[in-house]
Design an enzyme around this catalytic site. Structure first.
Site, PDB file in Angstrom:
ATOM      1  N   HIS A  53     -18.008  23.263 -38.757  1.00  0.00           N
ATOM      2  CA  HIS A  53     -16.660  23.830 -39.196  1.00  0.00           C
ATOM      3  C   HIS A  53     -16.618  25.402 -39.566  1.00  0.00           C
ATOM      4  CE1 HIS A  53     -14.481  19.768 -39.590  1.00  0.00           C
ATOM      5  NE2 HIS A  53     -15.212  19.794 -38.657  1.00  0.00           N
ATOM      6  N   GLU A  55     -15.941  26.888 -42.153  1.00  0.00           N
ATOM      7  CA  GLU A  55     -16.918  27.139 -43.454  1.00  0.00           C
ATOM      8  C   GLU A  55     -18.161  27.054 -43.424  1.00  0.00           C
ATOM      9  OE1 GLU A  55     -13.033  24.698 -44.235  1.00  0.00           O
ATOM     10  OE2 GLU A  55     -14.436  24.949 -42.496  1.00  0.00           O
ATOM     11  N   CYS A  87     -16.464  19.753 -45.659  1.00  0.00           N
ATOM     12  CA  CYS A  87     -16.630  21.166 -46.306  1.00  0.00           C
ATOM     13  C   CYS A  87     -16.690  21.309 -47.414  1.00  0.00           C
ATOM     14  CB  CYS A  87     -15.965  21.845 -45.225  1.00  0.00           C
ATOM     15  SG  CYS A  87     -16.181  21.889 -43.327  1.00  0.00           S
ATOM     16  N   ALA A 157       8.247  29.818 -12.677  1.00  0.00           N
ATOM     17  CA  ALA A 157       8.464  31.053 -11.865  1.00  0.00           C
ATOM     18  C   ALA A 157       9.550  31.024 -11.025  1.00  0.00           C
ATOM     19  CB  ALA A 157       7.230  31.618 -11.201  1.00  0.00           C
ATOM     20  N   ARG A 187      -3.919  28.707 -18.913  1.00  0.00           N
ATOM     21  CA  ARG A 187      -4.661  27.651 -18.461  1.00  0.00           C
ATOM     22  C   ARG A 187      -6.074  27.443 -19.138  1.00  0.00           C
ATOM     23  NH1 ARG A 187      -4.455  26.837 -11.790  1.00  0.00           N
ATOM     24  NH2 ARG A 187      -2.068  26.574 -11.467  1.00  0.00           N
ATOM     25  N   THR A 199       4.569  19.187  -5.486  1.00  0.00           N
ATOM     26  CA  THR A 199       3.726  20.269  -5.569  1.00  0.00           C
ATOM     27  C   THR A 199       2.345  20.273  -5.014  1.00  0.00           C
ATOM     28  OG1 THR A 199       4.675  21.126  -7.871  1.00  0.00           O
ATOM     29  CG2 THR A 199       2.803  22.018  -7.339  1.00  0.00           C
ATOM     30  N   ARG A 210      -8.833  30.477 -12.928  1.00  0.00           N
ATOM     31  CA  ARG A 210      -9.612  31.252 -12.315  1.00  0.00           C
ATOM     32  C   ARG A 210     -10.005  32.684 -12.857  1.00  0.00           C
ATOM     33  NH1 ARG A 210      -5.700  29.260  -8.721  1.00  0.00           N
ATOM     34  NH2 ARG A 210      -3.977  30.949  -9.147  1.00  0.00           N
ATOM     35  N   GLU A 291       3.733  22.462 -14.737  1.00  0.00           N
ATOM     36  CA  GLU A 291       3.803  23.413 -13.674  1.00  0.00           C
ATOM     37  C   GLU A 291       4.765  23.069 -12.477  1.00  0.00           C
ATOM     38  OE1 GLU A 291       0.572  26.167 -12.564  1.00  0.00           O
ATOM     39  OE2 GLU A 291      -0.410  25.770 -14.527  1.00  0.00           O
TER      40      GLU A 291
END
Length: 359
Positions: A53, A55, A87, A157, A187, A199, A210, A291
């Site tokens: 972690h 810390e 921790c 969009a 992404r 889609t 990308r 999306e």
């Protein structure tokens, strides 16, 4: 009382934590700095699950200089054994004299226990420094902990007249290059990207990140009748397909490395959002970006499971085509689904509108 120095050093811890957003699931993003006599002597952040972690990295960086110093950490230190030791014990052993935590951990396994353990050991503890910013860091994690599902981002969009594609399904490109680059950045951080079969059929997207050095999210496809082509670019290891059909109905899809999950339809014959999101939460996904397309957007918005809307409005008018949502013909404006705009921006000529449901 909050001091200016506390704010300064907590902001440094916040900046460190931001470096790992989207990399730590099922853990939260956390940053830490150690300060002695007004100087930072150690710093660190949690890079991913299974690693130490924040810390611990900060304490290792500080070494003996940690004794008598102040630790600034964006989230309450843990006080339980998980993949790593507590921790709190490392902080106590190092001789830290004061701990400043940005916010408490929403996980009931921690939830004040870490702060209590430090106080019991005689350390001075302050909480709530830059709390709003620290809570923002763990927004996805908090949703996952409290609601047992990912934080859901609906991204679309659209043209000025509300179309996501031409009548043929062509949508390349409605938004600007700058907007698309922004989405690639998202992404890179979210744990999953979700689309419907329509889609996949119209765009055949890879659904990968990308960006150079980016991380690919889990690819999620809603395919009630399991009709996805075996040649679809999004199929492969790291793909999840939700369907009504038996898991072994398409051996060719399984051979691609995809995971097929059968879910019983709801009374309307649709894939139930609550169960799908619960399944994704069970996989440890903190944030999922949806999306498209129109049917997916419509069903998701009606379900009420949208945590944030990101709408990229392009300066274009199609005059026809596929609408962003399609749920009949409401008779009154008062029937409209309302949302509250929380932020706007300009990206390459597009208007980015961020919002939440309600208002």
């Amino acid at each position: 009382m909050m001091k200016n120095a506390d704010i300064t050093f907590m902001n440094e811890a916040i900046a460190l934590a931001r470096q790992a957003i989207g990399r730590t699931a099922p853990n939260p993003s956390v940053g830490a700095v150690i300060v002695k006599e007004g100087q930072v002597v150690g710093s660190g952040f949690h890079p991913k699950a299974g690693m130490p972690h924040a810390e611990v990295y900060a304490l290792e960086d500080a070494g003996d200089r940690a004794r008598g110093a102040t630790l600034y950490v964006t989230l309450e230190p843990c006080n339980h054994h998980g993949k790593t030791p507590p921790c709190t014990e490392a902080i106590i052993r190092a001789g830290i004299s004061r701990v400043v935590a940005g916010t408490l951990d929403p996980n009931t396994m921690v939830a004040g226990g870490g702060i209590g353990r430090l106080k019991e050991s005689g350390l001075l503890v302050d909480t709530g420094v830059c709390e709003a910013q620290c809570r923002d860091l763990i927004e996805w994690y908090s949703t996952w902990i409290e609601r047992k599902r990912p934080f859901v981002i609906l991204k679309a969009a659209i043209t000025l007249d509300g179309k996501i594609a031409a009548a043929t399904g062509d949508s390349q490109w409605i938004s600007s290059e700058e907007s698309r680059s922004y989405v690639q950045g998202l992404r890179n951080r979210v744990d999953g990207v979700l689309v419907g079969l329509g889609t996949v059929g119209s765009d055949d997207p890879l659904l990968t990140c990308r960006m150079e050095g980016g991380r690919d999210p889990v690819r999620v496809v809603l395919d009630p009748e399991l009709e996805i082509p075996s040649t679809a670019k999004c199929l492969g290891n790291g793909t999840v397909v939700f369907t009504h059909r038996p898991e072994d109905a398409r051996p060719d899809v399984l051979e691609k490395g995809a995971r097929v999950i059968r879910i019983q339809p709801d009374p309307s014959g649709m894939l139930p959002w609550e169960e799908m999101l619960s399944r994704l939460g069970g996989m440890g996904l903190h944030a999922v970006m949806v999306e498209g397309g129109s049917g997916v957007y419509s069903g998701l918005l009606k379900s009420g499971f949208v945590d944030r809307l990101l709408i990229f409005i392009a300066p274009k008018i199609l005059g026809g085509g596929i609408p962003v949502v399609d749920w009949g013909r409401p008779e009154r404006v008062t029937d409209a689904l309302k949302f509250l705009i929380t932020k706007t921006d300009l990206l390459g000529g597009d208007i980015l509108v961020e919002g939440i449901l309600g208002g």
